[in-house]
Design a protein around this motif. Structure first.
Motif, PDB file in Angstrom:
ATOM      1  N   GLU A 135       0.828  -1.207   0.000  1.00  0.00           N
ATOM      2  CA  GLU A 135       0.000   0.000   0.000  1.00  0.00           C
ATOM      3  C   GLU A 135       0.861   1.254   0.000  1.00  0.00           C
ATOM      4  O   GLU A 135       0.512   2.271  -0.603  1.00  0.00           O
ATOM      5  CB  GLU A 135      -0.928  -0.010   1.219  1.00  0.00           C
ATOM      6  CG  GLU A 135      -2.056  -1.009   1.062  1.00  0.00           C
ATOM      7  CD  GLU A 135      -3.011  -0.983   2.242  1.00  0.00           C
ATOM      8  OE1 GLU A 135      -2.771  -0.217   3.184  1.00  0.00           O
ATOM      9  OE2 GLU A 135      -3.987  -1.737   2.204  1.00  0.00           O
ATOM     10  N   TYR A 136       2.011   1.173   0.665  1.00  0.00           N
ATOM     11  CA  TYR A 136       2.916   2.314   0.708  1.00  0.00           C
ATOM     12  C   TYR A 136       3.413   2.624  -0.701  1.00  0.00           C
ATOM     13  O   TYR A 136       3.406   3.782  -1.135  1.00  0.00           O
ATOM     14  CB  TYR A 136       4.065   1.978   1.663  1.00  0.00           C
ATOM     15  CG  TYR A 136       5.086   3.060   1.868  1.00  0.00           C
ATOM     16  CD1 TYR A 136       4.731   4.407   1.865  1.00  0.00           C
ATOM     17  CD2 TYR A 136       6.417   2.732   2.102  1.00  0.00           C
ATOM     18  CE1 TYR A 136       5.665   5.387   2.078  1.00  0.00           C
ATOM     19  CE2 TYR A 136       7.369   3.707   2.321  1.00  0.00           C
ATOM     20  CZ  TYR A 136       6.995   5.031   2.299  1.00  0.00           C
ATOM     21  OH  TYR A 136       7.939   5.998   2.509  1.00  0.00           O
ATOM     22  N   SER A 173       0.623   4.118  -2.668  1.00  0.00           N
ATOM     23  CA  SER A 173      -0.125   5.154  -1.923  1.00  0.00           C
ATOM     24  C   SER A 173      -1.597   4.794  -1.839  1.00  0.00           C
ATOM     25  O   SER A 173      -2.453   5.661  -1.986  1.00  0.00           O
ATOM     26  CB  SER A 173      -0.003   6.526  -2.576  1.00  0.00           C
ATOM     27  OG  SER A 173       1.292   6.786  -2.958  1.00  0.00           O
ATOM     28  N   LEU A 181      -1.088   1.843   4.727  1.00  0.00           N
ATOM     29  CA  LEU A 181      -0.644   3.224   4.569  1.00  0.00           C
ATOM     30  C   LEU A 181      -0.870   4.008   5.866  1.00  0.00           C
ATOM     31  O   LEU A 181      -0.058   4.854   6.243  1.00  0.00           O
ATOM     32  CB  LEU A 181      -1.389   3.884   3.405  1.00  0.00           C
ATOM     33  CG  LEU A 181      -0.723   5.149   2.872  1.00  0.00           C
ATOM     34  CD1 LEU A 181       0.634   4.833   2.299  1.00  0.00           C
ATOM     35  CD2 LEU A 181      -1.591   5.822   1.824  1.00  0.00           C
TER      36      LEU A 181
END
Lengths: 324, 317
Positions: free
Chosen positions: A269-270, A273, A279
């Motif tokens: 997810e990082y 984004s 995140l």
């Protein structure tokens, strides 16, 4: 030992584990890290204000009282307030959970389907080129750091497929008049594809290897030999007699892994984004927002415990011979 | 007709009793997967050992412009700081491998000790230690690593200790099962009857029997540990002063290598990690297979793959 005893035992164990997890969560964040206020970057705070805050949060009481307060809050669904936004942790995390769930479901579905197909075929065609290709592709994906695979996706796949690489919503959507439900749905899906595919491929490697070894074991059983002697087609043997029985360990292992999958989406997810739980965790680390981190950690631990319990119960349902 | 009539024939039929270690070595050298895995590991360990000799200066030194594509001067291009990628990869090898091996050693030590005590003494010790193991298993490892790294600071030692303190559970279970079976063997009972104490029994008779399995398991743990390091570092919780492969992946991400289309800065460090993990997995699995007597009896593989959902860990035993 009856089935009832078994289920009861598993439930008690799960409940005990929840207690341990909650306690660990308290100890890690309260006792070891000092209190949250010293971590909060609070340059203008006067000592009086800090003392007041400390009193408000109950940090001036003994650890035991704090622990009881924490349990009491938890029982009322109160996970504390975010240090940044002053919103409750639950209301901060809830939208992230809603974003993560469909993405994880899509990725897991993809990996299970592909993993079963490849695992079955490689076991069936054991020792051939197809087997080696499947085995090494599985081992390969199993060995890749997910964040790196995500970056490769952005670099090489996104452009080719014309998919968005970040966020969850096209910023231009809905600017020129209201977007239809269909458009919103398609937009969501397009943003979901790459993170889900990354997750799916990493999991695929693992599932394919599990299915393959489970199938190999099953195909060596006597009843498979019997089926063969009866003159059944390979297709019927592999799918009806082989996979049916091989599914038992597969189902439990997949259920067990699901608990960790959510934790594993953090880096994915990082990279994309994608505003999910992962995140939220990354942002909480960045901003030293410990209540959010604590809430997310509790959530992830509980999900592992729940899926463990589901795996135990599923196993019992599928194979009543389990007597432990 | 009977074989006893001819003692020589009996001797011929009897298989030579071979030590476990000898068996392991022979099985490994016959297995192409093990040879490939060991070769990969050997090359990378050598690279890491020679890294100080190979590098004439600090790998982070700026030697070219930012994100220079591969050329004859910089074979793998440069990174977002203008440093030579090849030098960075060579410089990062020791850190990544040290984290991998040290963390694996820590968790083999904890897991081995817990498994030995639990399996050897049984009873209440066993119950208590296995309960503890059960609880540690359900803690999601990655979030715990993040939390501990975020709360306790980001030195290399911390990272090694965190990873080591989380991954010992599978080892403990595996060793416990093995010790339980070894403990009941006749030679151990005989040694006990001759007056051997617990320390001697464990150190002299049991540990050597479970050591190969412990080593095989440790090799697999190295893979998990290297993985975990890339993960912690990627979230910005690694030691800021050190270059490791995980850090290079993070740098590529934060320096926007993607926007610059600098594939060389992204692909190479991840490839190193993948290859080393592949080497560890292949070697470890081949060792476990060689030690598993069931595999030599059955006509089909009974190997099970351990679950490692993303960065997670779980045992399928």
């Amino acid at each position: 030992v009856t089935g009832f005893d078994y289920i009861g035992k598993r439930l008690v164990f799960a409940a005990l584990t929840v207690v341990v997890a909650v306690t660990l969560n308290f100890v890690l964040f309260r006792t070891l890290s000092g209190d949250a206020l010293s971590a909060l970057r609070c340059r203008q705070c006067t000592p009086q204000f800090k003392a007041y805050q400390r009193h408000e949060l109950g940090l001036d009481k003994s650890k035991w009282v704090q622990y009881r307060m924490y349990l009491n809050d938890l029982a009322h669904g109160n996970l504390g307030k975010s240090l940044r936004s002053e919103q409750s942790v639950t209301s901060e995390l809830w939208p992230s959970i809603k974003n993560t769930m469909p993405m994880v479901a899509l990725g897991t579905f993809f990996s299970i389907v592909l993993g079963i197909i490849v695992g079955v075929i490689t076991a069936w065609r054991r020792g051939t080129f197809v087997d080696r290709a499947g085995l090494y592709s599985g081992l390969g994906f199993y060995s890749m750091p997910p964040q790196w695979l995500g970056l490769l996706m952005v670099l090489f796949v996104a452009g080719a497929l014309g998919l968005p690489t970040s966020g969850i919503k096209d910023p231009t959507l809905g600017i020129l008049g209201d977007a239809s439900t269909w458009d919103v749905l398609v937009d969501r899906l397009r943003h979901m594809v790459l993170p889900a595919l990354t997750l799916g491929l990493v999991l695929y490697g693992e599932y394919a290897l599990i299915v393959r070894s489970s199938m190999l074991e099953t195909l060596g059983e006597d009843y498979v030999l019997t089926a063969r002697a009866k003159g059944l087609s390979n297709w019927a043997i592999v799918w009806r007699h082989g996979l049916r029985n091989a599914l038992l360990p597969i189902v439990t292992l997949v259920a067990l892994s699901l608990g960790y999958v959510i934790a594993g989406t953090i880096t994915i997810e990082y990279v994309f984004s994608y505003p999910g739980v992962g995140l939220a965790v990354v942002e909480a680390i960045d901003q030293r927002d410990y209540p959010i981190l604590q809430g997310a950690f509790l959530l992830l631990t509980l999900s592992v415990i729940v899926f463990n319990l589901v795996a135990d119960l599923l196993y019992f349902r599928l194979d009543p011979r389990v007597q432990t | 007709v009977s074989a006893t009539a001819n003692p020589v024939a009996v001797e011929d039929v009897q298989p030579a009793i071979e030590s476990r270690r000898g068996l392991l070595r022979r099985e490994l050298l016959r297995n192409p997967q093990a040879i490939l895995g060991l070769t990969i590991l050997g090359i990378f360990v050598l690279l890491a050992l020679l890294s100080p000799v190979l590098l004439s200066q600090d790998p982070k030194t700026k030697v070219g412009s930012v994100f220079e594509p591969p050329s004859s001067a910089h074979v793998l291009g440069t990174d977002g700081g203008g440093a030579d990628m090849l030098a960075l990869l060579v410089g990062g090898a020791p850190v990544s491998l040290i984290v991998g091996f040290a963390a694996a050693a820590v968790s083999a030590l904890i897991g081995g000790a817990v498994g030995l005590l639990s399996g050897f003494f049984g009873g209440r010790t066993d119950v208590a230690l296995m309960r503890l193991t059960d609880y540690v298993i359900v803690i999601p490892d990655v979030p715990l690593m993040i939390v501990v790294a975020a709360l306790f600071g980001r030195s290399l030692t911390n990272i090694i200790l965190i990873i080591g303190a989380i991954y010992w559970t599978t080892t403990a279970r595996l060793i416990r099962a093995q010790v339980k079976s070894v403990r009941e063997r006749v030679y151990v009972k005989r040694a006990r009857a001759l007056g051997a104490g617990n320390t001697r029994l464990i150190g002299r008779h049991i540990l050597p029997q479970v050591a190969p399995l412990l080593i095989a398991n440790t090799v697999l743990l190295v893979a998990y540990a290297i993985f975990a390091e890339t993960f912690i570092t990627f979230l910005g919780l690694g030691d800021p002063s050190l270059v490791s492969w995980g850090r290079l992946i993070e740098n590529a991400f934060t320096d926007d290598a993607i926007l610059n289309n600098a594939w060389w800065a992204i692909v190479t460090p991840g490839l190193c990690v993948t290859i080393v993990i592949l080497g560890c997995t292949m070697t470890g699995q081949a060792m476990e297979d060689a030690l598993n007597p069931r595999l030599r009896v059955g006509h089909l593989s009974v190997r099970r793959f351990r679950l490692r959902p993303l960065e997670g860990r779980l045992d399928s035993e």
